[in-house]
Design an enzyme around this catalytic site. Sequence first.
Site, PDB file in Angstrom:
ATOM      1  N   TYR A  19     -65.291 -21.511  22.976  1.00  0.00           N
ATOM      2  CA  TYR A  19     -65.546 -20.202  21.906  1.00  0.00           C
ATOM      3  C   TYR A  19     -66.414 -19.219  22.158  1.00  0.00           C
ATOM      4  O   TYR A  19     -66.743 -18.148  21.637  1.00  0.00           O
ATOM      5  CB  TYR A  19     -66.181 -20.947  20.653  1.00  0.00           C
ATOM      6  CG  TYR A  19     -65.190 -21.995  19.898  1.00  0.00           C
ATOM      7  CD1 TYR A  19     -64.046 -21.589  19.312  1.00  0.00           C
ATOM      8  CD2 TYR A  19     -65.491 -23.269  19.870  1.00  0.00           C
ATOM      9  CE1 TYR A  19     -63.017 -22.515  18.835  1.00  0.00           C
ATOM     10  CE2 TYR A  19     -64.606 -24.229  19.440  1.00  0.00           C
ATOM     11  CZ  TYR A  19     -63.560 -23.781  18.783  1.00  0.00           C
ATOM     12  OH  TYR A  19     -62.585 -24.899  18.218  1.00  0.00           O
ATOM     13  N   ASN A  48     -61.090 -16.747   9.319  1.00  0.00           N
ATOM     14  CA  ASN A  48     -61.081 -18.022  10.204  1.00  0.00           C
ATOM     15  C   ASN A  48     -61.461 -18.879   9.489  1.00  0.00           C
ATOM     16  O   ASN A  48     -62.568 -19.369   9.153  1.00  0.00           O
ATOM     17  CB  ASN A  48     -61.992 -17.549  11.440  1.00  0.00           C
ATOM     18  CG  ASN A  48     -61.702 -18.533  12.555  1.00  0.00           C
ATOM     19  OD1 ASN A  48     -61.163 -19.433  12.340  1.00  0.00           O
ATOM     20  ND2 ASN A  48     -62.543 -18.285  13.475  1.00  0.00           N
ATOM     21  N   HIS A  84     -55.791 -26.188   9.678  1.00  0.00           N
ATOM     22  CA  HIS A  84     -54.719 -26.953  10.131  1.00  0.00           C
ATOM     23  C   HIS A  84     -54.630 -28.230   8.984  1.00  0.00           C
ATOM     24  O   HIS A  84     -53.561 -28.728   9.162  1.00  0.00           O
ATOM     25  CB  HIS A  84     -55.117 -27.720  11.472  1.00  0.00           C
ATOM     26  CG  HIS A  84     -55.621 -26.680  12.376  1.00  0.00           C
ATOM     27  ND1 HIS A  84     -54.875 -25.692  12.903  1.00  0.00           N
ATOM     28  CD2 HIS A  84     -56.787 -26.676  12.948  1.00  0.00           C
ATOM     29  CE1 HIS A  84     -55.642 -25.104  13.953  1.00  0.00           C
ATOM     30  NE2 HIS A  84     -56.928 -25.692  14.000  1.00  0.00           N
ATOM     31  N   ASP A  86     -52.927 -22.271  -0.564  1.00  0.00           N
ATOM     32  CA  ASP A  86     -52.519 -21.703  -2.171  1.00  0.00           C
ATOM     33  C   ASP A  86     -53.308 -20.645  -2.379  1.00  0.00           C
ATOM     34  O   ASP A  86     -52.839 -19.740  -3.172  1.00  0.00           O
ATOM     35  CB  ASP A  86     -52.596 -23.087  -3.015  1.00  0.00           C
ATOM     36  CG  ASP A  86     -51.686 -24.174  -2.728  1.00  0.00           C
ATOM     37  OD1 ASP A  86     -50.617 -23.746  -2.034  1.00  0.00           O
ATOM     38  OD2 ASP A  86     -51.530 -25.260  -3.107  1.00  0.00           O
ATOM     39  N   HIS A  89     -58.437 -16.436  14.885  1.00  0.00           N
ATOM     40  CA  HIS A  89     -59.070 -17.571  15.671  1.00  0.00           C
ATOM     41  C   HIS A  89     -59.522 -17.031  17.049  1.00  0.00           C
ATOM     42  O   HIS A  89     -58.986 -16.150  17.644  1.00  0.00           O
ATOM     43  CB  HIS A  89     -57.926 -18.547  15.886  1.00  0.00           C
ATOM     44  CG  HIS A  89     -57.488 -19.207  14.917  1.00  0.00           C
ATOM     45  ND1 HIS A  89     -58.156 -20.038  14.070  1.00  0.00           N
ATOM     46  CD2 HIS A  89     -56.078 -18.834  14.351  1.00  0.00           C
ATOM     47  CE1 HIS A  89     -57.299 -20.310  12.851  1.00  0.00           C
ATOM     48  NE2 HIS A  89     -56.283 -19.731  12.931  1.00  0.00           N
ATOM     49  N   LEU A  90     -60.641 -17.538  17.303  1.00  0.00           N
ATOM     50  CA  LEU A  90     -61.295 -17.364  18.396  1.00  0.00           C
ATOM     51  C   LEU A  90     -60.373 -17.938  19.719  1.00  0.00           C
ATOM     52  O   LEU A  90     -60.184 -17.051  20.781  1.00  0.00           O
ATOM     53  CB  LEU A  90     -62.624 -17.829  18.832  1.00  0.00           C
ATOM     54  CG  LEU A  90     -63.617 -17.270  17.619  1.00  0.00           C
ATOM     55  CD1 LEU A  90     -64.664 -18.427  17.453  1.00  0.00           C
ATOM     56  CD2 LEU A  90     -64.186 -16.048  17.981  1.00  0.00           C
TER      57      LEU A  90
HETATM   58  C1  DQA Z   1     -60.812 -22.006  15.591  1.00  0.00           C
HETATM   59  C2  DQA Z   1     -59.797 -22.905  16.238  1.00  0.00           C
HETATM   60  C3  DQA Z   1     -59.573 -24.209  15.195  1.00  0.00           C
HETATM   61  O1  DQA Z   1     -58.959 -25.393  15.441  1.00  0.00           O
HETATM   62  C4  DQA Z   1     -61.136 -24.959  15.144  1.00  0.00           C
HETATM   63  O2  DQA Z   1     -61.077 -25.779  14.092  1.00  0.00           O
HETATM   64  C5  DQA Z   1     -62.283 -23.991  15.004  1.00  0.00           C
HETATM   65  C6  DQA Z   1     -62.152 -22.740  15.447  1.00  0.00           C
HETATM   66  C7  DQA Z   1     -60.806 -20.530  16.416  1.00  0.00           C
HETATM   67  O3  DQA Z   1     -61.458 -19.779  16.013  1.00  0.00           O
HETATM   68  O4  DQA Z   1     -60.397 -21.013  17.527  1.00  0.00           O
HETATM   69  O5  DQA Z   1     -63.333 -24.290  14.147  1.00  0.00           O
HETATM   70  O6  DQA Z   1     -60.305 -21.581  14.261  1.00  0.00           O
END
Ligand code: DQA
Length: 150
Positions: free
Chosen positions: A26, A77, A83, A90, A103-104
Amino acid sequence: MPDLVKILVINGPNLNMLGTREPKIYGADTLADMETRCRAICDAEGASLGWMQTNGEAEMVTTIQQASGKFDWIVINAAGLTHSSVPLRDALALFPGRKIEVHLSNIHKREPFRHHSMSSAVVDGVVLGFGGMSYVMAIKGVIDMARESR
Ligand code: DQA
């Protein structure tokens, strides 16, 4: 002068730990660093920015519900809830404005359980894999689209 566009950025579980959380995946930037960068862009462009982080699914759902009529765009995010969360999906589906999922990391390059997003099918666009730049790209994209539609 009215805001060019009103954007709400919503951050999910464990993103408050960025900076120390698995930096190889990250990066070293904190969530506050990302907010500072996004806020500078919005201030310069005449857009307004709301920013929140929560570790709770219920708080995230309530925040999305309450954003209706107050914000034009949600940039989200949802972290691990991406997931798994049907309630989140919803809530996003009934938000009347537009939405970008961020997503990062490139979730498709990671463990199989991260490959599916519950929310991708109900958002307008997805930005992923650019680290903290994913947020910047989403914010800049929203601002460009707002300018074009003026
Ligand atoms: C995330 C990817 C997700 O799978 C993970 O649970 C995160 C960060 C990302 O920003 O890459 O907490 O959303």
